[in-house]
Design an enzyme around this catalytic site. Structure first.
Site, PDB file in Angstrom:
ATOM      1  N   GLU A  60       0.671  -1.260   0.138  1.00 24.21           N
ATOM      2  CA  GLU A  60      -0.022  -0.134  -0.165  1.00 24.21           C
ATOM      3  C   GLU A  60       0.846   1.330  -0.180  1.00 24.21           C
ATOM      4  O   GLU A  60       0.648   2.445  -0.659  1.00 24.21           O
ATOM      5  CB  GLU A  60      -0.856  -0.058   1.123  1.00 24.21           C
ATOM      6  N   PHE A  83     -10.371  -3.206   1.654  1.00 25.85           N
ATOM      7  CA  PHE A  83     -10.724  -2.878   3.176  1.00 25.85           C
ATOM      8  C   PHE A  83      -9.972  -1.658   3.622  1.00 25.85           C
ATOM      9  O   PHE A  83      -8.688  -1.571   3.347  1.00 25.85           O
ATOM     10  CB  PHE A  83     -10.274  -4.019   3.912  1.00 25.85           C
ATOM     11  N   ASP A  85      -8.848  -0.404   6.448  1.00 21.63           N
ATOM     12  CA  ASP A  85      -7.955  -0.703   7.216  1.00 21.63           C
ATOM     13  C   ASP A  85      -6.579  -0.572   6.605  1.00 21.63           C
ATOM     14  O   ASP A  85      -5.556  -0.255   7.179  1.00 21.63           O
ATOM     15  CB  ASP A  85      -7.930  -1.999   7.707  1.00 21.63           C
ATOM     16  N   ILE A  87      -5.102   1.069   4.229  1.00 27.50           N
ATOM     17  CA  ILE A  87      -4.582   2.614   4.204  1.00 27.50           C
ATOM     18  C   ILE A  87      -3.553   3.160   5.057  1.00 27.50           C
ATOM     19  O   ILE A  87      -2.687   3.765   4.833  1.00 27.50           O
ATOM     20  CB  ILE A  87      -5.934   3.652   4.122  1.00 27.50           C
ATOM     21  N   HIS A 129     -10.134  -5.627   9.542  1.00 29.92           N
ATOM     22  CA  HIS A 129     -10.980  -5.425   8.268  1.00 29.92           C
ATOM     23  C   HIS A 129     -12.138  -4.512   8.681  1.00 29.92           C
ATOM     24  O   HIS A 129     -13.051  -4.847   7.997  1.00 29.92           O
ATOM     25  CB  HIS A 129     -11.127  -6.604   7.747  1.00 29.92           C
TER      26      HIS A 129
END
Lengths: 325, 323
Positions: A60, A83, A85, A87, A129
């Site tokens: 990511e 999801f 999360d 990020i 998640h």
């Protein structure tokens, strides 16, 4: 009018904008041939090809940092986090780079990056998640943060997000993805910072986020029968926030309750509360109240997970309590 | 690779501009005209000069906290650099950035950064744009040995390799990340060898030899323009001043080591080569030296006399429109 699911509505907007603007591309894990874990890009790989629908390795930070450079040089990335999360692994690229580059270049560079992903508890995915995190991004200068709750809003706000030159977090609650609603076939936009009054009322203003909107709506009739008239506002966009709409409503009702599944401390409810008190302390007949999920990680087991999210009976009780203050 | 004398002299001029500008910035820092951080590039001039010699104005450079040299080599006028460090509205970032946030997109200078790593990813992203837009533009990330240990190096090089992006990764291995030796921070100190792990070519060159750098960069840029993907170039060099102006420079390296590298001064070495091998008259170099000295003098005057930014603009441009 034609009905679509929330996911179909957002996807229709993305597809139409990708047809309109060849510089839009999508990055994410499984968004290519697979069409996205949440069907966000179903059929797009065949439509737009491998350079505009790019499956990524699981990195990511890497591909969000890449999007900053892409946006600086004339293309318009969409990151599909699946999801939201995930990020958090890219937080430095967002907070220190993407959010700041327009300012540091005095607007000579634009930052048209759409960051989309699914938020929220309720699907049994446990704590990696199930987060929401929008308040973190609303805290930082430079981001637009939208949390659409209906298929109509999902399409309109996705179109607005894709046409914006600012970085936008487009956050989709998992429990809303398969909900259906009227969606026009033509394209349309919904401006950032424009709340929607979902139900008019006189006694208590409720600002609800994401699935808290429908959960609140579900108890409004029962409350009305008990003599409590609720005005329900869906802010839709947290940054910018339509504090004007909330203020106008509170000026009529004198009471404000903010219902948010996400954490209370330093959350969006705290911000709304502060803004309304600063602006209209004299309009308030009772303290501003908040109803949040607990300030802790989201557990897995259904009874625990359910206890981590405000439920209709708690919502109804919180409204009754405030009406009685 | 043969350069004609005009090009050779232009490389010399760029290196001298960087050197004189950095010396001036160090003096201005000591005089209190510059606040915050000021990381000079003295000793490393051959890298920025050699790489940027082959770049077009529409190619994109993403630089580091030690980025004055990259900005100058990519075409930012010295007066706009100095004015920026003086915090003036005529600076290349309107006084918003200072030493670590130099932006001049009109000449392809896409920023320096106060965080180690992100510029590697941003250069990769520019490569993504240039490929998607079907241009032959290239992007360059400059970073130090300190950046090599950062996850951005791994993720950026991997993404650029799998998608064959037109990007150069130029590592300026000056042996120290602030004051941490690279020999401590990495078991494998051969940065160029790491390219093999990503499936891209890697080459190590003497970063104090501007022609060696230019030759390696030319090959990598040609490959990138032709659609043949990224290259990692390790330029082995040294900064002869401290990490930042105002910082002590002792304890982590020896005076002997610093003096050894000063003796390998990239500008002196190149001047000697021009005089001996290319039969350039000393007067030609002296004339450049004089012109550059005048240019820097004029730039300082320009910066000193430039207006401060208007405090009312403090929140301008946070968003593209509205707010």
């Amino acid at each position: 009018m034609r009905e679509l699911t929330y996911t179909e509505a957002a996807r229709e907007a993305l597809g139409a904008e990708m047809e309109r603007d060849p510089n839009i591309f999508v990055l994410g894990e499984g968004i290519g041939k697979r069409g996205g874990n949440f069907n966000t890009t179903t059929g797009f790989f065949e439509r737009f090809g491998p350079r505009r629908l790019r499956d990524t390795p699981i990195c990511e930070r890497g591909f969000v940092g890449l999007c900053a450079g892409a946006a600086m040089t004339g293309t318009r990335p969409v990151v599909d986090f699946m999801f939201i999360d995930f990020i958090l692994d890219s937080f430095g690229e967002l907070a220190n780079q993407i959010a700041k580059i327009q300012y540091m270049t005095s607007g000579r560079l634009k930052m048209p990056v759409v960051l989309r992903g699914c938020i929220g508890a309720g699907s049994g995915h446990a704590t990696h998640h199930s987060g929401s995190y929008y308040s973190i991004f609303a805290h930082l200068p430079g981001f637009r943060v939208v949390v659409p709750t209906t298929p109509y809003d999902a399409k309109g706000l996705m179109t607005t997000s894709l046409r914006s030159d600012d970085p936008v977090l487009f956050l989709e609650h998992k429990s809303l993805l398969n909900t259906r609603g009227d969606v026009p076939e033509d394209d349309y936009t919904i401006p950032f910072g424009q709340a929607r009054v979902c139900r008019e009322g006189d006694d208590v203003t409720v600002v609800a986020l994401g699935p808290m909107v429908s959960k609140t709506l579900a108890v409004c009739d029962e409350l009305a029968a008990a003599g409590i008239s609720v005005e329900l506002i869906d802010p839709r966009s947290l940054a910018p926030l339509d504090s004007e709409a909330i203020f106008l409503s509170v000026s009529q009702t004198g009471r404000l309750l903010i219902i948010d599944e996400a954490f209370g401390p330093c959350g969006i409810g705290a911000e709304i509360s502060a803004q309304i008190m600063e602006r209209g302390f004299d309009q308030l007949d009772a303290p501003v109240r908040r109803l949040n999920g607990p300030h802790g990680p989201t557990p897995f087991s259904p009874p625990l997970e359910s206890a981590a999210v405000p439920q209709p009976e708690q919502i109804a009780q919180a409204i009754r309590n405030l009406a009685a203050e | 690779m043969a350069f004609d004398n005009e090009v050779l002299l232009s490389l010399y001029r760029t290196m001298v501009v960087i050197r004189r500008c950095e010396e001036q910035l160090a003096r201005s820092y000591q005089a209190g005209a510059i606040t915050g951080a000021c990381h000079t590039y003295i000793g490393q001039e051959a890298v920025a000069t050699g790489v940027c010699a082959h770049l077009r104005v529409d190619d994109a450079v993403f630089s580091t906290h030690r980025g004055h040299g990259h900005a100058l080599a990519k075409g930012v006028p010295s007066r706009e650099l100095i004015a920026e460090l003086f915090g003036r509205t005529t600076g290349c970032s309107d006084g918003r950035g200072g030493s670590m946030h130099l932006f001049a997109p009109d000449v392809g200078m896409m920023g320096t950064t106060g965080i180690v790593g992100p510029n590697i990813l941003q250069a990769t992203g520019a490569g993504y744009s240039f490929q998607l837009l079907e241009t032959d533009r290239v992007s360059v990330a400059f970073f130090g040995d300190g950046g090599v240990g950062n996850g951005a190096f791994h993720e950026g090089l991997n993404l650029a390799a799998i998608w064959q992006l037109p990007t150069l990764f130029v590592c300026e291995n000056n042996m120290y990340a602030t004051e941490v030796p690279f020999s401590y921070a990495a078991r494998n100190t051969d940065v160029a060898s790491r390219a093999a792990g990503y499936g891209m070519p890697g080459i190590a060159v003497d970063g104090n030899d501007v022609l060696a750098v230019a030759e390696a960069a030319q090959a990598a840029i040609s490959r990138a323009r032709a659609g043949d993907g990224p290259t990692l170039i390790e330029c082995r060099t040294y900064r002869t001043r401290g990490h930042a102006e105002g910082m002590q420079d002792g304890g982590y390296r020896t005076e002997e080591e610093v003096n050894d590298w000063k003796a390998r001064d990239p500008i002196k070495a190149f001047a000697a080569r021009l005089l001996e091998r290319d039969a350039i008259e000393p007067q030609a170099l002296e004339q450049i030296d004089r012109e550059v000295a005048g240019q820097i003098e004029e730039a300082v005057e320009f910066a000193t006399n430039s207006p401060w930014p208007d405090p009312d603009t403090v929140t301008d441009h946070i968003f593209s429109e509205g707010g």
